[in-house]
Motif scaffolding. Structure first.
Motif, mmCIF file in Angstrom:
data_model
loop_
_atom_site.group_PDB
_atom_site.id
_atom_site.type_symbol
_atom_site.label_atom_id
_atom_site.label_comp_id
_atom_site.label_asym_id
_atom_site.label_seq_id
_atom_site.Cartn_x
_atom_site.Cartn_y
_atom_site.Cartn_z
ATOM 1 N N ALA A 186 -0.367 -0.765 -24.395
ATOM 2 C CA ALA A 186 -0.173 -1.658 -23.253
ATOM 3 C C ALA A 186 1.076 -1.313 -22.455
ATOM 4 C CB ALA A 186 -0.102 -3.114 -23.729
ATOM 5 N N VAL A 187 2.105 -0.813 -23.137
ATOM 6 C CA VAL A 187 3.369 -0.530 -22.445
ATOM 7 C C VAL A 187 3.582 0.958 -22.165
ATOM 8 C CG1 VAL A 187 4.503 -2.581 -23.369
ATOM 9 C CG2 VAL A 187 4.656 -0.436 -24.618
ATOM 10 N N MET A 188 2.787 1.821 -22.797
ATOM 11 C CA MET A 188 3.009 3.260 -22.621
ATOM 12 C C MET A 188 2.936 3.721 -21.159
ATOM 13 S SD MET A 188 3.935 6.038 -24.018
ATOM 14 C CE MET A 188 3.771 5.759 -25.796
ATOM 15 N N PRO A 189 2.025 3.193 -20.331
ATOM 16 C CA PRO A 189 2.025 3.627 -18.932
ATOM 17 C C PRO A 189 3.379 3.426 -18.242
ATOM 18 C CG PRO A 189 0.027 2.411 -19.419
ATOM 19 C CD PRO A 189 0.913 2.252 -20.606
ATOM 20 N N TYR A 190 4.083 2.356 -18.607
ATOM 21 C CA TYR A 190 5.372 2.068 -17.987
ATOM 22 C C TYR A 190 6.476 2.948 -18.573
ATOM 23 C CZ TYR A 190 2.474 -1.836 -16.676
ATOM 24 O OH TYR A 190 1.430 -2.590 -16.200
ATOM 25 N N LEU A 191 6.368 3.282 -19.852
ATOM 26 C CA LEU A 191 7.337 4.202 -20.451
ATOM 27 C C LEU A 191 7.211 5.590 -19.828
ATOM 28 C CD1 LEU A 191 7.143 3.292 -24.274
ATOM 29 C CD2 LEU A 191 8.485 2.231 -22.459
ATOM 30 N N VAL A 192 5.971 6.039 -19.630
ATOM 31 C CA VAL A 192 5.743 7.364 -19.043
ATOM 32 C C VAL A 192 6.244 7.407 -17.601
ATOM 33 C CG1 VAL A 192 3.984 9.029 -18.351
ATOM 34 C CG2 VAL A 192 3.821 7.898 -20.577
ATOM 35 N N PHE A 196 9.713 9.727 -15.747
ATOM 36 C CA PHE A 196 9.700 10.655 -14.616
ATOM 37 C C PHE A 196 10.175 10.014 -13.318
ATOM 38 C CE2 PHE A 196 6.678 12.426 -17.659
ATOM 39 C CZ PHE A 196 7.132 13.739 -17.729
ATOM 40 N N THR A 197 10.793 8.851 -13.426
ATOM 41 C CA THR A 197 11.386 8.232 -12.245
ATOM 42 C C THR A 197 12.616 9.033 -11.828
ATOM 43 O OG1 THR A 197 10.604 6.031 -12.874
ATOM 44 C CG2 THR A 197 12.449 6.121 -11.343
ATOM 45 N N ASP A 198 12.697 9.387 -10.568
ATOM 46 C CA ASP A 198 13.825 10.166 -10.045
ATOM 47 C C ASP A 198 13.951 11.521 -10.746
ATOM 48 O OD1 ASP A 198 15.967 10.560 -8.288
ATOM 49 O OD2 ASP A 198 17.435 9.830 -9.751
ATOM 50 N N PHE A 199 12.809 12.142 -11.057
ATOM 51 C CA PHE A 199 12.790 13.441 -11.736
ATOM 52 C C PHE A 199 13.433 14.518 -10.865
ATOM 53 C CE2 PHE A 199 10.805 17.557 -12.403
ATOM 54 C CZ PHE A 199 10.877 17.721 -13.770
ATOM 55 N N PRO A 200 14.242 15.463 -11.424
ATOM 56 C CA PRO A 200 14.707 15.474 -12.820
ATOM 57 C C PRO A 200 15.937 14.591 -13.052
ATOM 58 C CG PRO A 200 15.501 17.425 -11.702
ATOM 59 C CD PRO A 200 14.665 16.671 -10.692
ATOM 60 N N GLY A 201 16.557 14.104 -11.985
ATOM 61 C CA GLY A 201 17.688 13.188 -12.120
ATOM 62 C C GLY A 201 18.970 13.871 -12.557
ATOM 63 N N LYS A 202 20.002 13.055 -12.743
ATOM 64 C CA LYS A 202 21.293 13.569 -13.193
ATOM 65 C C LYS A 202 21.269 13.745 -14.706
ATOM 66 C CE LYS A 202 23.933 11.471 -9.419
ATOM 67 N NZ LYS A 202 25.052 10.551 -9.056
ATOM 68 N N SER A 203 21.662 14.917 -15.147
ATOM 69 C CA SER A 203 21.577 15.227 -16.567
ATOM 70 C C SER A 203 22.552 14.380 -17.385
ATOM 71 C CB SER A 203 21.868 16.713 -16.798
ATOM 72 O OG SER A 203 21.736 17.048 -18.172
ATOM 73 N N GLY A 204 22.021 13.751 -18.435
ATOM 74 C CA GLY A 204 22.858 13.032 -19.384
ATOM 75 C C GLY A 204 23.387 11.695 -18.910
ATOM 76 N N VAL A 205 22.866 11.165 -17.821
ATOM 77 C CA VAL A 205 23.344 9.879 -17.288
ATOM 78 C C VAL A 205 22.318 8.791 -17.626
ATOM 79 C CG1 VAL A 205 24.031 8.608 -15.239
ATOM 80 C CG2 VAL A 205 24.576 11.041 -15.431
ATOM 81 N N PRO A 206 22.645 7.890 -18.558
ATOM 82 C CA PRO A 206 21.698 6.820 -18.904
ATOM 83 C C PRO A 206 21.511 5.858 -17.732
ATOM 84 C CG PRO A 206 23.434 7.059 -20.563
ATOM 85 C CD PRO A 206 23.868 7.830 -19.370
ATOM 86 N N HIS A 207 20.303 5.372 -17.572
ATOM 87 C CA HIS A 207 20.046 4.379 -16.544
ATOM 88 C C HIS A 207 18.873 3.504 -16.974
ATOM 89 C CE1 HIS A 207 17.405 7.788 -15.576
ATOM 90 N NE2 HIS A 207 16.616 6.931 -14.940
ATOM 91 N N VAL A 208 18.739 2.387 -16.310
ATOM 92 C CA VAL A 208 17.688 1.425 -16.638
ATOM 93 C C VAL A 208 16.626 1.452 -15.550
ATOM 94 C CG1 VAL A 208 17.140 -1.012 -17.033
ATOM 95 C CG2 VAL A 208 19.289 -0.058 -17.894
ATOM 96 N N VAL A 209 15.371 1.520 -15.977
ATOM 97 C CA VAL A 209 14.242 1.487 -15.046
ATOM 98 C C VAL A 209 13.430 0.228 -15.332
ATOM 99 C CG1 VAL A 209 12.143 2.630 -14.260
ATOM 100 C CG2 VAL A 209 14.137 3.999 -14.889
ATOM 101 N N LYS A 210 13.206 -0.573 -14.298
ATOM 102 C CA LYS A 210 12.403 -1.786 -14.439
ATOM 103 C C LYS A 210 11.142 -1.643 -13.600
ATOM 104 C CE LYS A 210 16.342 -4.836 -15.333
ATOM 105 N NZ LYS A 210 17.042 -6.081 -14.946
ATOM 106 N N LEU A 211 10.013 -1.795 -14.270
ATOM 107 C CA LEU A 211 8.721 -1.659 -13.596
ATOM 108 C C LEU A 211 7.935 -2.953 -13.737
ATOM 109 C CD1 LEU A 211 7.711 1.937 -14.762
ATOM 110 C CD2 LEU A 211 8.711 1.261 -12.565
ATOM 111 N N LYS A 212 7.395 -3.418 -12.627
ATOM 112 C CA LYS A 212 6.606 -4.636 -12.632
ATOM 113 C C LYS A 212 5.286 -4.387 -13.349
ATOM 114 C CE LYS A 212 4.807 -8.230 -9.562
ATOM 115 N NZ LYS A 212 4.659 -8.673 -8.153
ATOM 116 N N VAL A 213 4.939 -5.312 -14.209
ATOM 117 C CA VAL A 213 3.714 -5.197 -14.981
ATOM 118 C C VAL A 213 2.528 -5.635 -14.133
ATOM 119 C CG1 VAL A 213 2.486 -6.011 -17.015
ATOM 120 C CG2 VAL A 213 4.936 -5.544 -17.129
ATOM 121 N N GLU A 214 1.467 -4.854 -14.197
ATOM 122 C CA GLU A 214 0.286 -5.131 -13.374
ATOM 123 C C GLU A 214 -0.627 -6.147 -14.028
ATOM 124 O OE1 GLU A 214 -1.365 -1.321 -12.870
ATOM 125 O OE2 GLU A 214 0.291 -0.540 -11.661
#
Length: 217
Positions: A186-192, A196-214
């Motif tokens: 149920a949650v894997m689509p949001y983890l995937v 890849f949000t902001d791919f490839p992004g800044k290396s080694g910088v942790p960040h939080v991604v919030k995705l609205k559930v459908e």
């Protein structure tokens, strides 16, 4: 009293419901992504057992969709320039909560402000505005406590992209998300998507991604 507890429970459910509208993930990606990579052909790297694992293949499909969105092209066989691998797991922990039950003096019940039925006949008038007679004058009062138990699930995903020739690792992203849904599919689509949000992004910088559930949290 029942009305006050019901209001507190309703507030709690609204709070939990609000949390259930998004999947919040902690994402950390390390990369040495080339500035120019004209050939983005890839192949999934997995074991024979994984190839026959329907759940695993489903998650591969989710990763494939994200890669194709980013311009990658799947090309099975020896001609692919990149190899993609993924792994995942889920664990649970028990949570015990003790919280106060608070009476809100600003709630307007059938007998006036405060707890329903608290004020008897003749209470209103000068005494209503006198803190000596009105126990709610100084704000909400704790009238008890409630306890409840629930489980939180830690869902984790790791995706790596390496060069097919030589095995140089180009992208290594880890995603972790804790929530009340114990169904990994149920949650894997949001983890995937978070991986890849902001791919490839800044290396080694942790960040939080919030995705609205459908459909559901």
């Amino acid at each position: 009293m029942k009305r006050i507890i019901s209001l507190c429970l309703a507030s709690l459910l609204l709070l939990l419901g609000g949390c259930a509208t998004v999947v919040s993930s902690n994402v950390t990606a390390f990369n040495e992504w080339p500035a120019d990579l004209p050939n983005k052909s890839f192949v999934f790297e997995h074991s024979e057992a994984q190839n026959n694992d329907l759940e695993y293949r489903n998650y591969e499909g989710l990763v494939r969709t994200e890669l194709q969105r980013l311009g990658f092209v799947q090309q099975d066989g020896g001609a692919a320039q990149l190899k993609v691998a993924l792994k995942y797991d889920i664990s649970a922990r028990d949570v015990h909560v003790v919280e106060p039950v608070v009476a809100d003096p600003m709630w307007y019940g059938p007998y006036g402000w405060g707890r329903p039925g608290f004020y008897g006949p003749g209470f209103y008038g000068p005494r209503f505005n006198d803190p000596f007679y009105n126990p709610f004058w100084y704000g909400p009062q704790v009238i008890g406590q409630r306890e409840y138990d629930f489980q939180l699930f830690l869902r984790r995903l790791n995706v790596t992209i390496t060069r097919a020739a030589g095995g140089q690792k180009l992208y290594d992203v880890s995603v972790s998300s804790e929530g009340k849904i114990g169904s990994l599919p149920a949650v894997m689509p949001y983890l995937v998507r978070s991986a890849f949000t902001d791919f490839p992004g800044k290396s080694g910088v942790p960040h939080v991604v919030k995705l609205k559930v459908e459909d559901q949290q």
